[in-house]
Design a protein around this motif. Structure first.
Motif, PDB file in Angstrom:
ATOM      1  N   ILE A 153       0.881  17.144  12.082  1.00  0.00           N
ATOM      2  CA  ILE A 153      -0.451  16.565  11.828  1.00  0.00           C
ATOM      3  C   ILE A 153      -1.392  17.105  12.897  1.00  0.00           C
ATOM      4  N   VAL A 154      -2.544  17.620  12.493  1.00  0.00           N
ATOM      5  CA  VAL A 154      -3.536  18.103  13.460  1.00  0.00           C
ATOM      6  C   VAL A 154      -4.756  17.177  13.385  1.00  0.00           C
ATOM      7  N   ALA A 155      -5.225  16.742  14.576  1.00  0.00           N
ATOM      8  CA  ALA A 155      -6.303  15.748  14.596  1.00  0.00           C
ATOM      9  C   ALA A 155      -7.272  15.999  15.740  1.00  0.00           C
ATOM     10  N   GLY A 156      -8.427  15.304  15.659  1.00  0.00           N
ATOM     11  CA  GLY A 156      -9.458  15.433  16.688  1.00  0.00           C
ATOM     12  C   GLY A 156      -9.276  14.428  17.821  1.00  0.00           C
ATOM     13  N   GLU A 157     -10.399  13.853  18.278  1.00  0.00           N
ATOM     14  CA  GLU A 157     -10.384  12.893  19.395  1.00  0.00           C
ATOM     15  C   GLU A 157      -9.862  11.533  18.958  1.00  0.00           C
ATOM     16  N   SER A 158      -9.198  10.873  19.878  1.00  0.00           N
ATOM     17  CA  SER A 158      -8.876   9.451  19.747  1.00  0.00           C
ATOM     18  C   SER A 158      -8.054   9.153  18.493  1.00  0.00           C
ATOM     19  N   TYR A 159      -7.046   9.966  18.262  1.00  0.00           N
ATOM     20  CA  TYR A 159      -6.191   9.798  17.087  1.00  0.00           C
ATOM     21  C   TYR A 159      -5.346   8.519  17.233  1.00  0.00           C
ATOM     22  N   GLY A 160      -5.257   7.732  16.153  1.00  0.00           N
ATOM     23  CA  GLY A 160      -4.394   6.533  16.153  1.00  0.00           C
ATOM     24  C   GLY A 160      -5.041   5.314  16.767  1.00  0.00           C
ATOM     25  N   GLN A 161      -6.366   5.240  16.713  1.00  0.00           N
ATOM     26  CA  GLN A 161      -7.068   4.039  17.195  1.00  0.00           C
ATOM     27  C   GLN A 161      -6.637   2.826  16.389  1.00  0.00           C
ATOM     28  N   GLY A 162      -6.813   1.653  16.998  1.00  0.00           N
ATOM     29  CA  GLY A 162      -6.671   0.428  16.216  1.00  0.00           C
ATOM     30  C   GLY A 162      -5.351  -0.266  16.434  1.00  0.00           C
ATOM     31  N   SER A 163      -4.637  -0.479  15.347  1.00  0.00           N
ATOM     32  CA  SER A 163      -3.526  -1.426  15.375  1.00  0.00           C
ATOM     33  C   SER A 163      -2.293  -0.883  16.092  1.00  0.00           C
ATOM     34  N   SER A 164      -1.323  -1.793  16.239  1.00  0.00           N
ATOM     35  CA  SER A 164      -0.064  -1.440  16.892  1.00  0.00           C
ATOM     36  C   SER A 164       0.976  -1.017  15.861  1.00  0.00           C
ATOM     37  N   ARG A 165       0.597  -0.987  14.587  1.00  0.00           N
ATOM     38  CA  ARG A 165       1.614  -0.811  13.542  1.00  0.00           C
ATOM     39  C   ARG A 165       2.422   0.463  13.769  1.00  0.00           C
TER      40      ARG A 165
ATOM     41  N   SER B  44      -7.090  14.132  21.505  1.00  0.00           N
ATOM     42  CA  SER B  44      -6.586  13.023  22.323  1.00  0.00           C
ATOM     43  C   SER B  44      -5.939  11.990  21.415  1.00  0.00           C
ATOM     44  N   ILE B  45      -5.004  11.212  22.002  1.00  0.00           N
ATOM     45  CA  ILE B  45      -4.250  10.229  21.208  1.00  0.00           C
ATOM     46  C   ILE B  45      -4.319   8.878  21.921  1.00  0.00           C
ATOM     47  N   GLU B  46      -4.504   7.796  21.156  1.00  0.00           N
ATOM     48  CA  GLU B  46      -4.628   6.458  21.760  1.00  0.00           C
ATOM     49  C   GLU B  46      -3.278   5.918  22.229  1.00  0.00           C
ATOM     50  N   ARG B  47      -3.341   4.951  23.166  1.00  0.00           N
ATOM     51  CA  ARG B  47      -2.136   4.514  23.894  1.00  0.00           C
ATOM     52  C   ARG B  47      -1.000   4.000  23.010  1.00  0.00           C
ATOM     53  N   ILE B  48      -1.279   2.968  22.198  1.00  0.00           N
ATOM     54  CA  ILE B  48      -0.157   2.344  21.484  1.00  0.00           C
ATOM     55  C   ILE B  48       0.419   3.335  20.484  1.00  0.00           C
ATOM     56  N   HIS B  49      -0.472   4.074  19.821  1.00  0.00           N
ATOM     57  CA  HIS B  49       0.026   5.008  18.810  1.00  0.00           C
ATOM     58  C   HIS B  49       0.862   6.127  19.446  1.00  0.00           C
ATOM     59  N   ARG B  50       0.429   6.593  20.610  1.00  0.00           N
ATOM     60  CA  ARG B  50       1.183   7.642  21.297  1.00  0.00           C
ATOM     61  C   ARG B  50       2.599   7.149  21.611  1.00  0.00           C
ATOM     62  N   ALA B  51       2.673   5.904  22.120  1.00  0.00           N
ATOM     63  CA  ALA B  51       3.988   5.334  22.444  1.00  0.00           C
ATOM     64  C   ALA B  51       4.829   5.196  21.181  1.00  0.00           C
ATOM     65  N   ASN B  52       4.190   4.821  20.076  1.00  0.00           N
ATOM     66  CA  ASN B  52       4.932   4.690  18.816  1.00  0.00           C
ATOM     67  C   ASN B  52       5.450   6.041  18.331  1.00  0.00           C
ATOM     68  N   LEU B  53       4.618   7.086  18.459  1.00  0.00           N
ATOM     69  CA  LEU B  53       5.069   8.423  18.041  1.00  0.00           C
ATOM     70  C   LEU B  53       6.332   8.797  18.816  1.00  0.00           C
ATOM     71  N   ILE B  54       6.294   8.583  20.120  1.00  0.00           N
ATOM     72  CA  ILE B  54       7.458   8.919  20.951  1.00  0.00           C
ATOM     73  C   ILE B  54       8.670   8.104  20.503  1.00  0.00           C
ATOM     74  N   ASN B  55       8.454   6.816  20.269  1.00  0.00           N
ATOM     75  CA  ASN B  55       9.562   5.946  19.851  1.00  0.00           C
ATOM     76  C   ASN B  55      10.226   6.426  18.568  1.00  0.00           C
TER      77      ASN B  55
END
Ligand code: MIC
Ligand code: SF4
Length: 643
Positions: free
Chosen positions: A529-541, A560-571
């Motif tokens: 997936i290729v994305a711009g700024e602040s990818y994955g804003q919003g929920s923790s889903r 750039s990638i938002e915090r919770i989503h980045r952690a979820n991607l890694i998980n």
């Protein structure tokens, strides 16, 4: 000892791993967890597979508040599953109808000085009572329930120094919108916002909770208030005086940044479509015709909020062309409104009284008509989240919502202010819809887990290969939210059924995405997936990572990638890369073949990967802790936990 701020007082007393002086991850002990049904089913399926006998936290609560509409069997099946899990593992179960998780947790369980981890991005509501309360993906909650620590990048702390006092008819929602006006919805990853200063004591606990709740929209790790006499009064009024501890920043405590906000200068504010960061004054929109007004959600559904609305509507009627719906945050709120006559006022005024649940906020019902202007007191106005793509959703305070309900046009509440609702001396407590309070922490009854056909298995990830042949399966722009990636609303009922839910990944952007991914997967190609700024804003889903994993996505490359989503991607074993030079975003087109040679070595090493495209070379990078590297290499957190 060095003087400390409130955030670091709590973090330090819970520190289990990492060096708070270094710029790396820290691991903290989690005292309490919460889940809600839409993320909870997956969290508990993962918890089950860890083989732990009972939860090891001081307190874990499983709330049912998101999927309560029950069209079809799926929601009810999920509820039964969750109830049986709670009974088996020593978790308190909050039945559907009891209320919204964050409001209930604040009322009945939140404790100053403790840590709370929740599988919902608005968990920081607990910061209003002096908790370090953090939103995370379901699997992180599962680990915490099993006694494991929670890892977060070492946070920086910004003091928001409140001065003065709010004018009548200006409220907490206007304060947090003012903070959003200043800091926006991106660029705040890794910060904790700590509210301090003389203005703090002028805000009651529900108002503080409104402010920390919507910190989620800033993208911060969490927000926190001190615990003072106001907190003590609130807890005593809830019959929980024993849970109070005082908590304030030491004299001379250092902050990484400071922002001063004079409460007396704030005027009614609103967030215009389609982002909580598009903040404007109510004055600038005055007179706009309004089709729908919805009051409630975890941001603004306390007794203080709904009673204020009743004071505006007393003896009056809502405008003919405007529909008004109200969802209270809890049974306690409804009971108080019934006792003081507010419920009758609201009914007589022509409001539709809705269930105490998330409901409209997550697009589960009350979608507005085509092209409608909808004013809402909730926290997110992402395009299409209401269920109507063409709707223009504005986020407002309960005061602005009520003033506008009377006129059918956007109206300024300060023009006709009502009296301030005093903090109640005693809240009526009725905990009968919290089941298993007694067995939580004691010997557990033997329980069969109930699994209806909607409860599917959690798919497993695969270890990361050295070289990957991939396709750019989708290219999206800036500020892509998890509502774009994994829509809720009508699709929410598939949360416990990944193969089914995966059919809707990126539905609002490109309905053909899942099919394309599966074809690539079949052909032995990975998806990117290729994305711009602040990818994955919003929920923790975590479904916004788990479903792409199921479709064979192995990497996200974004500006750039938002915090919770980045952690979820890694998980879920998806490597989160950022462009070293954001201009390289232009070098990749949807459908391009990407030869990610040496991706495994890059993850194991310095995180830098170079590959060729038809428009030239692209360099991407990812900063991973040793713990995160291990997870990605194994194909996800579950794989590492199972050994
Ligand atoms: C939301 O407000 O977007 C939700 C629905 O509460 C989500 C959780 C979910 O998607 O289940 C959140 O905020 O984390
Ligand atoms: Fe529920 Fe809305 Fe709050 Fe999410 S933001 S927890 S959907 S009320």
């Amino acid at each position: 000892m060095k003087p400390m701020n409130v955030a670091w007082k709590i973090l330090s007393s819970h520190l289990k791993a990492g060096d708070p002086a270094a710029d790396s991850e820290i691991g903290i002990k989690i005292d309490q967890t919460l889940t809600q049904d839409a993320t909870g089913t997956m969290a508990y399926l993962q918890f089950e597979s860890m083989g732990v006998k009972r939860v090891k936290t001081d307190l874990s609560v499983s709330y049912v508040d998101h999927n309560t509409v029950q069209i079809g069997f799926e929601n009810a099946d999920d509820h039964d599953f969750l109830q049986s899990i709670a009974r088996k593992y020593g978790i308190i179960y909050s039945k559907a109808g009891n209320g919204i998780c964050h409001q209930l947790h604040l009322e009945r369980f939140g404790k100053p000085g403790t840590t709370l981890l929740g599988s919902d991005s608005h968990t920081p509501t607990g910061g209003g009572i002096g908790q370090i309360a953090i939103g995370a993906g379901g699997i992180d909650i599962a680990v915490a329930m099993g006694g494991g620590e929670f890892y977060l990048p070492r946070p920086k702390v910004r003091a928001i120094v409140l001065k003065g006092k709010l004018r009548r008819a200006v409220s907490a929602k206007d304060v947090i919108l003012k903070v959003l006006e200043k800091y926006g919805t991106k660029g705040n990853v890794g910060w904790i916002f700590e509210y301090t200063g003389p203005g703090v004591r002028t805000l009651d606990v529900p108002s503080r909770a409104t402010i920390t709740n919507m910190g989620a929209e800033l993208g911060v790790t969490t927000s926190v208030f001190p615990s003072d006499a106001v907190t003590k009064q609130f807890l005593e009024a809830q019959g929980r005086g024993g849970d109070w501890v005082g908590l304030k920043a030491d004299k001379g405590a250092a902050y990484d940044d400071v922002f001063e906000l004079d409460l007396s200068e704030i005027e009614p504010m609103m967030a215009a479509p389609h982002s909580p960061g598009n903040v404007v004054t109510v004055k600038s929109m005055k007179g706009t015709k309004v089709n729908q007004i919805l009051i409630g959600s975890c941001t603004n559904s306390s007794y203080r909020d709904i009673r204020t609305v009743a004071l505006y509507l007393k003896g009056k009627h809502v405008a003919d062309d405007t529909e008004v719906g109200i969802a209270c945050g809890s049974r306690q709120v409804v009971n108080m409104l019934a006792a003081d006559g507010s419920l009758a006022i609201l009914h007589s005024a022509g409001c539709r009284m809705l269930e105490n649940a998330c409901g409209f906020c997550i697009g589960a019902h009350m979608s507005p008509r085509t092209g409608a202007v909808s004013l809402r007191t909730n926290n997110r106005n992402f395009e299409g989240r209401s269920g109507t793509k063409s709707a223009q959703v504005y986020l407002v305070s309960p005061e602005t919502a009520a003033a506008s309900a009377l006129t059918g046009r956007i109206s300024i509440p300060t023009d006709n202010p009502v009296a301030k609702v005093p903090a109640p001396a005693a809240f009526p407590v009725d905990d009968t819809m919290f089941l298993y309070r007694d067995t939580a922490g004691k010997g557990l009854p033997k329980t069969e887990i109930v699994r209806g056909p909607n409860i599917a298995k959690v798919p497993a990830g695969t270890p990361l290969a050295e070289d990957i042949e991939a396709v750019c399966a989708i290219k999206v722009g800036d500020k892509i939210t998890t509502d774009h990636i994994m829509p809720a609303g009508a699709r929410l009922k598939y949360r416990s059924n990944i193969p089914e839910y995966a059919k809707y990944v990126f539905e609002p952007c490109d309905g053909a995405f899942p099919g394309r991914c599966l074809e690539n997967k079949e052909a032995g190609l990975a998806n990117v997936i290729v994305a711009g700024e602040s990818y994955g804003q919003g929920s923790s889903r975590e479904h916004a990572a788990l479903c792409p994993m199921y479709l064979g996505v192995k990497a996200v490359i974004a500006k750039s990638i938002e915090r919770i989503h980045r952690a979820n991607l890694i998980n879920f074993g998806i490597t989160p890369f950022e462009f070293e030079d954001p201009r390289d975003y232009g070098k990749i087109a949807q459908g391009d073949r990407l030869s990610l040679k040496g991706i495994r070595s890059a993850v194991e090493g310095d995180g830098v990967l170079t590959f060729k495209t038809s428009k030239g070379e692209v360099r991407v990078k990812t900063a991973l802790s040793p713990r995160q590297k291990k997870i990605i290499l194994a194909g996800g957190l579950l794989a590492t936990l199972r050994g």
